[in-house]
Enzyme design. Structure first.
Site, PDB file in Angstrom:
ATOM      1  N   ARG A 226      21.826  10.239  77.983  1.00  0.00           N
ATOM      2  CA  ARG A 226      22.932   9.652  78.741  1.00  0.00           C
ATOM      3  C   ARG A 226      23.535  10.714  79.650  1.00  0.00           C
ATOM      4  O   ARG A 226      23.631  11.895  79.266  1.00  0.00           O
ATOM      5  CB  ARG A 226      24.018   9.132  77.785  1.00  0.00           C
ATOM      6  CG  ARG A 226      23.657   7.857  77.045  1.00  0.00           C
ATOM      7  CD  ARG A 226      23.619   6.651  77.990  1.00  0.00           C
ATOM      8  NE  ARG A 226      23.471   5.383  77.301  1.00  0.00           N
ATOM      9  CZ  ARG A 226      22.336   4.674  77.249  1.00  0.00           C
ATOM     10  NH1 ARG A 226      21.230   5.137  77.809  1.00  0.00           N
ATOM     11  NH2 ARG A 226      22.315   3.505  76.638  1.00  0.00           N
ATOM     12  N   HIS A 274      17.796   5.481  86.054  1.00  0.00           N
ATOM     13  CA  HIS A 274      17.945   4.916  84.698  1.00  0.00           C
ATOM     14  C   HIS A 274      16.936   3.789  84.452  1.00  0.00           C
ATOM     15  O   HIS A 274      17.302   2.674  84.080  1.00  0.00           O
ATOM     16  CB  HIS A 274      19.389   4.422  84.477  1.00  0.00           C
ATOM     17  CG  HIS A 274      19.749   4.306  83.021  1.00  0.00           C
ATOM     18  ND1 HIS A 274      20.998   4.629  82.527  1.00  0.00           N
ATOM     19  CD2 HIS A 274      19.031   3.919  81.943  1.00  0.00           C
ATOM     20  CE1 HIS A 274      21.031   4.424  81.217  1.00  0.00           C
ATOM     21  NE2 HIS A 274      19.830   3.983  80.838  1.00  0.00           N
TER      22      HIS A 274
HETATM   23  C1  GLV Z   1      19.104   1.966  78.219  1.00  0.00           C
HETATM   24  O1  GLV Z   1      19.465   3.066  78.456  1.00  0.00           O
HETATM   25  C2  GLV Z   1      19.393   1.251  77.004  1.00  0.00           C
HETATM   26  O2  GLV Z   1      20.348   1.621  76.294  1.00  0.00           O
HETATM   27  O3  GLV Z   1      18.665   0.309  76.705  1.00  0.00           O
END
Ligand code: GLV
Length: 311
Positions: A226, A274
């Site tokens: 993260r 992401h």
């Molecule tokens: C992505 O980062 C998730 O938490 O699925």
């Protein structure tokens, strides 16, 4: 009547609906937010961003599922203390992460950032000696279901693999380190460091100057945890000094990263938005239905969150 509400990307929600129609209806009625029907019938909710007043919205809610692997987006202090929360542990998300990390590791192992630079400089034909995978030490921070699957795949390429986690794990062919006192031993051998840690108060700012200094000089970072785990200025400094060679970042803080941010232009950083892994609706719906079955039978659920630990 018992109902399940899905509150996340509606396109993927339609795939969930098909799975529920095949496997759960008519006993369990599937509804996509905001069409929630009679709120009193809603016993289960899958959401990325649950409604703030969750108990007022769903007075009979029994379980909350995260639609993603992480639960750091949930405001735990606003959730009823007795409401079980379940992370998404499903084969699709695991496979996606294994693919992404394999791509990132192989790219760094085979010097792709250097070849990209050479290509941009035009006609610089400059082979770099290939190192056998067995001579490349890889360290994975976080040995949950994602970390273990990643380690299994990297091992099959022949890399010298180690993992670190808060509590002790045992994975075949992988050197396993645990707890704060063994972190240094993992770092000092990790030429490629992969962060797969969940975001908690303990891991915020974890990837910082002190940690980078413990890696072998010229190591590289693959960050798929993260954004807030990374101290950006410390990464920039470590790249500038040569302590770190390259970083592949799939997560940033904030997301999306503003277009003015220096990381976009940084020659030693590769950025992706992401996308390392995404919940796959078909398999996710199946796993959630199995967890509901387990919950109703009083059996242990897969991915039940320990609120004390935050994951
Ligand atoms: C992505 O980062 C998730 O938490 O699925």
């Amino acid at each position: 009547m018992s109902a399940f509400v899905y509150k996340a990307d509606p396109v993927r929600g339609r795939v969930w609906a098909e799975v529920f129609a095949r496997q759960a209806e008519p006993e369990l009625d599937f509804r996509i937010w905001p069409e929630i029907g009679d709120p009193a019938e809603v016993h289960y909710l899958a959401a990325w961003d649950p409604p703030a007043d969750i108990r007022d919205t769903f007075p009979n809610l029994k379980l909350l599922f995260s639609s993603g692997a992480g639960v750091d987006q949930f405001k735990f202090d606003q959730l009823p203390a007795d409401l079980p929360v379940v992370r998404m542990v499903e084969p699709g998300i695991i496979k996606g992460m294994v693919e992404y990390v394999s791509w990132a590791v192989l790219s760094l192992h085979r010097d792709m950032p250097a070849y990209q630079r050479l290509q941009r400089e035009h006609s610089r034909w400059m082979p770099i000696q290939v190192r056998p995978a067995a001579k490349r030490c890889i360290g994975v921070l976080g040995m949950g279901s994602l970390g273990q699957a990643v380690l299994g795949q990297l091992r099959s390429f022949g890399f010298d693999c180690a993992g670190w986690s808060r509590s002790r794990h045992a994975v075949d062919g992988v050197r396993c380190f645990a707890g704060a006192e063994e972190l240094g031993a993992l770092l000092s051998r990790s030429e490629l460091l992969i962060c797969l840690l969940p975001l908690t108060e303990a891991t915020r700012g974890f990837l910082n100057a002190e940690l980078f200094a413990q890696l072998p000089a010229g190591a590289s970072l693959i960050h798929v945890g993260r954004g807030p785990q990374l101290v950006e200025a410390d990464l920039t400094a470590a790249l500038a000094s040569g302590q770190l060679k390259h970083a592949i970042l799939d997560v940033t803080d904030p997301e999306p990263l503003p277009s003015s941010h220096a990381f976009w232009q940084h020659p030693q950083i590769w950025l992706t938005p992401h996308i390392a892994s995404m919940t796959q609706p078909e398999t996710a719906a199946e796993v959630v239905l199995e967890n509901i079955r387990r919950f109703e039978a009083g059996e242990e659920m897969v991915g039940l969150v320990d609120r004390g630990l935050g994951y």
